[in-house]
Design a protein around this motif. Structure first.
Motif, mmCIF file in Angstrom:
data_model
loop_
_atom_site.group_PDB
_atom_site.id
_atom_site.type_symbol
_atom_site.label_atom_id
_atom_site.label_comp_id
_atom_site.label_asym_id
_atom_site.label_seq_id
_atom_site.Cartn_x
_atom_site.Cartn_y
_atom_site.Cartn_z
ATOM 1 N N ASP A 145 0.826 -1.210 0.000
ATOM 2 C CA ASP A 145 0.000 0.000 0.000
ATOM 3 C C ASP A 145 0.864 1.265 0.000
ATOM 4 O OD1 ASP A 145 -2.379 -1.468 0.052
ATOM 5 O OD2 ASP A 145 -2.295 -1.670 2.227
ATOM 6 N N SER A 146 1.943 1.255 0.768
ATOM 7 C CA SER A 146 2.856 2.397 0.795
ATOM 8 C C SER A 146 4.203 1.918 1.318
ATOM 9 C CB SER A 146 2.310 3.530 1.680
ATOM 10 O OG SER A 146 2.240 3.117 3.036
ATOM 11 N N ALA A 147 5.255 2.601 0.884
ATOM 12 C CA ALA A 147 6.600 2.220 1.324
ATOM 13 C C ALA A 147 7.519 3.428 1.302
ATOM 14 C CB ALA A 147 7.157 1.119 0.421
ATOM 15 N N SER A 148 8.381 3.494 2.291
ATOM 16 C CA SER A 148 9.419 4.523 2.358
ATOM 17 C C SER A 148 10.750 3.794 2.523
ATOM 18 C CB SER A 148 9.170 5.465 3.542
ATOM 19 O OG SER A 148 10.234 6.374 3.693
ATOM 20 N N ILE A 158 6.967 0.244 5.713
ATOM 21 C CA ILE A 158 6.239 -0.369 4.603
ATOM 22 C C ILE A 158 4.920 -0.917 5.133
ATOM 23 C CG2 ILE A 158 7.488 -2.578 4.870
ATOM 24 C CD1 ILE A 158 7.155 -2.817 1.740
ATOM 25 N N VAL A 159 3.856 -0.659 4.380
ATOM 26 C CA VAL A 159 2.513 -1.109 4.738
ATOM 27 C C VAL A 159 1.977 -1.928 3.578
ATOM 28 C CG1 VAL A 159 0.170 -0.431 5.384
ATOM 29 C CG2 VAL A 159 2.123 0.954 6.142
ATOM 30 N N ALA A 160 1.477 -3.119 3.865
ATOM 31 C CA ALA A 160 0.958 -3.992 2.813
ATOM 32 C C ALA A 160 -0.296 -4.702 3.288
ATOM 33 C CB ALA A 160 2.013 -5.016 2.399
ATOM 34 N N THR A 161 -1.151 -5.039 2.344
ATOM 35 C CA THR A 161 -2.339 -5.843 2.627
ATOM 36 C C THR A 161 -2.036 -7.281 2.230
ATOM 37 O OG1 THR A 161 -3.839 -3.984 2.236
ATOM 38 C CG2 THR A 161 -4.783 -6.190 2.142
ATOM 39 N N ILE A 162 -2.263 -8.209 3.150
ATOM 40 C CA ILE A 162 -2.090 -9.634 2.867
ATOM 41 C C ILE A 162 -3.482 -10.255 2.840
ATOM 42 C CG2 ILE A 162 -1.009 -11.792 3.564
ATOM 43 C CD1 ILE A 162 1.111 -10.239 5.007
ATOM 44 N N SER A 163 -3.881 -10.710 1.657
ATOM 45 C CA SER A 163 -5.244 -11.218 1.465
ATOM 46 C C SER A 163 -5.247 -12.738 1.393
ATOM 47 C CB SER A 163 -5.839 -10.646 0.169
ATOM 48 O OG SER A 163 -5.805 -9.235 0.176
ATOM 49 N N SER A 253 0.760 5.553 -2.187
ATOM 50 C CA SER A 253 1.608 6.255 -3.155
ATOM 51 C C SER A 253 1.699 5.539 -4.495
ATOM 52 C CB SER A 253 3.013 6.445 -2.573
ATOM 53 O OG SER A 253 3.536 5.213 -2.113
ATOM 54 N N GLU A 254 0.555 5.070 -5.009
ATOM 55 C CA GLU A 254 0.561 4.502 -6.352
ATOM 56 C C GLU A 254 0.344 5.615 -7.378
ATOM 57 O OE1 GLU A 254 -1.897 1.104 -6.831
ATOM 58 O OE2 GLU A 254 -0.906 -0.036 -5.244
ATOM 59 N N LYS A 255 0.179 5.243 -8.655
ATOM 60 C CA LYS A 255 0.119 6.252 -9.707
ATOM 61 C C LYS A 255 -1.182 7.039 -9.709
ATOM 62 C CE LYS A 255 3.321 3.950 -12.867
ATOM 63 N NZ LYS A 255 3.502 3.367 -14.214
ATOM 64 N N ASP A 262 -8.752 5.964 -2.122
ATOM 65 C CA ASP A 262 -9.557 4.812 -1.694
ATOM 66 C C ASP A 262 -8.746 3.902 -0.774
ATOM 67 O OD1 ASP A 262 -11.686 5.742 -3.147
ATOM 68 O OD2 ASP A 262 -11.400 4.365 -4.835
ATOM 69 N N LYS A 263 -7.481 3.651 -1.153
ATOM 70 C CA LYS A 263 -6.636 2.772 -0.324
ATOM 71 C C LYS A 263 -6.366 3.394 1.038
ATOM 72 C CE LYS A 263 -3.933 -0.278 -3.219
ATOM 73 N NZ LYS A 263 -2.566 -0.752 -3.486
ATOM 74 N N ALA A 264 -6.079 4.687 1.044
ATOM 75 C CA ALA A 264 -5.782 5.358 2.307
ATOM 76 C C ALA A 264 -7.008 5.359 3.220
ATOM 77 C CB ALA A 264 -5.310 6.787 2.046
ATOM 78 N N MET A 265 -8.198 5.583 2.665
ATOM 79 C CA MET A 265 -9.418 5.554 3.478
ATOM 80 C C MET A 265 -9.668 4.155 4.023
ATOM 81 S SD MET A 265 -10.758 8.517 3.936
ATOM 82 C CE MET A 265 -12.407 8.083 4.494
ATOM 83 N N LYS A 266 -9.388 3.147 3.195
ATOM 84 C CA LYS A 266 -9.551 1.763 3.668
ATOM 85 C C LYS A 266 -8.612 1.495 4.841
ATOM 86 C CE LYS A 266 -7.107 -1.512 2.288
ATOM 87 N NZ LYS A 266 -6.313 -2.521 1.542
ATOM 88 N N ASN A 267 -7.349 1.921 4.694
ATOM 89 C CA ASN A 267 -6.387 1.696 5.770
ATOM 90 C C ASN A 267 -6.726 2.501 7.019
ATOM 91 O OD1 ASN A 267 -4.863 -0.152 4.397
ATOM 92 N ND2 ASN A 267 -3.399 1.337 3.598
ATOM 93 N N LEU A 268 -7.323 3.668 6.836
ATOM 94 C CA LEU A 268 -7.748 4.460 7.995
ATOM 95 C C LEU A 268 -8.839 3.721 8.765
ATOM 96 C CD1 LEU A 268 -7.718 6.985 9.739
ATOM 97 C CD2 LEU A 268 -9.236 8.095 8.073
#
Length: 355
Positions: A145-148, A158-163, A253-255, A262-268
């Motif tokens: 989802d995001s990485a620095s 680094i933040v990732a979704t594992i489905s 931080s995708e394109k 949408d991703k940031a709201m989901k993670n919130l």
């Protein structure tokens, strides 16, 4: 543990009630709710029926064993059943014991470098790779989802979704501070350094009713750093959302700025839901202190010692001399031990309930 028959009968009664109501229900929402409950309770009801049948068979065999003419025939079956009955009791007890409602959920994995500068970022990268490899062996999907990135490699964060099915149930005890002891590549004197990274595993639950008001959030766009192609370099597509009441900050931080929002709201929502979970966990831990699952994210839970090739989980006193295999994703021996400890605690709670 011998479970009271009255408790087993309660399970079967409820299961039959749900089945009967499913056959008569006309409202769509009620049908969905009943179907979900039916799916959850059916494995328990099946196990209870198997146990009840075994108990009845044991009683019948004990009666047969008193008859001299039947004793020889009944004796062998009786001994076999006495050996298998305790495991049947244990399986049902585990199904009846209080369990995490989010056990089968997918999860959001957050890995952050702690103390140790560049070495901590490198270690955070090692941990993320370990979890990614483990997810691959389980057939789970990992989506960043995001990485620095760290200046010397690895990740500052680094933040990732594992489905996948049961992700949170397997990984939830990984939350906490992970410590590494090793000689950094930049250390000319060969001295061992200690660094740390923090791991958080949060359940990603569908249809979570978390109300977020527009006045409570601030949305900023910015130019993403790191890899991402020319598009990222030209536009401010990355999104940062700050939840003002809680201070939670999430980024993506995708394109596509739309996708990022949408991703940031989901993670919130996931983070706010996790805050509620932690409050409940703390309330439970006040009633019963457990070695596992206290919910304290600041707790040092594990040490990875490179010179000795060992991994130690401090909560349960487990030490394994298989560091290379664990870092390659073979973490089931650690997870299985943690889950077994949690199961023992839950069984103890259930046993206390029946005393």
């Amino acid at each position: 543990m011998r479970l009271p028959q009255a408790r087993l009968d309660q399970v079967l009664d409820r299961f039959h009630q749900v089945e009967a109501r499913m056959g008569a229900a006309a409202d769509g929402a009620e049908i969905v709710r009943l179907s979900k409950e039916h799916a959850e309770i059916k494995p328990v009801a099946d196990a209870v029926q198997t146990l009840s049948k075994a108990r009845q068979e044991l009683a019948d065999l004990e009666i047969m064993a008193r008859d001299p003419e039947m004793a020889a025939m009944a004796g062998e079956e009786l001994e076999t059943l006495k050996d298998t009955l305790p495991e049947l009791e244990r399986q049902v007890a585990l199904l009846l014991a209080p369990r995490d409602a989010d056990e089968n959920a997918s999860a959001v994995l957050e890995v952050r470098a702690g103390t140790g500068g560049d070495e901590a970022a490198l270690f955070a990268g090692d941990l993320f790779r370990m979890y990614s490899r483990y997810a691959q062996t389980r057939g789970w999907r990992v989506e960043v989802d995001s990485a620095s990135e760290g200046e010397a490699g690895g990740y500052k964060e680094i933040v990732a979704t594992i489905s996948g099915d049961g992700v949170f149930g397997r990984l939830k005890f990984e939350s906490g501070v992970h410590r590494v002891q090793r000689v950094p590549a930049t250390e000319a004197g060969g001295r061992i350094h200690t660094s740390a990274a923090t791991v958080a595993v949060l359940p990603e639950v569908e249809d979570v009713e978390i109300e977020i008001h527009d006045k409570d959030i601030r949305i900023d766009t910015y130019r993403a750093s790191g890899s991402g192609g020319q598009h990222v370099n030209k536009t401010d597509s990355a999104v940062r959302i700050t939840h003002l009441p809680s201070g939670i900050v999430v980024t993506s931080s995708e394109k596509s700025q739309h996708v990022n929002r949408d991703k940031a709201m989901k993670n919130l929502r996931v983070r706010l839901y996790d805050m509620q979970r932690q409050a409940k966990d703390m309330a439970r831990s006040d009633a019963r202190k457990s070695q596992v699952g206290s919910g304290d994210r600041s707790e040092r839970i594990r040490t990875y010692n490179y010179p000795q090739g060992r991994v130690t989980d401090h909560r349960i006193g487990l030490t394994l001399h298989s560091l290379p295999q664990i870092l390659e994703g073979d973490i089931d021996p650690v997870l299985d031990a943690l889950i077994a400890e949690d199961q023992a605690a839950r069984l103890a709670d259930l046993e206390a309930e029946f005393q």
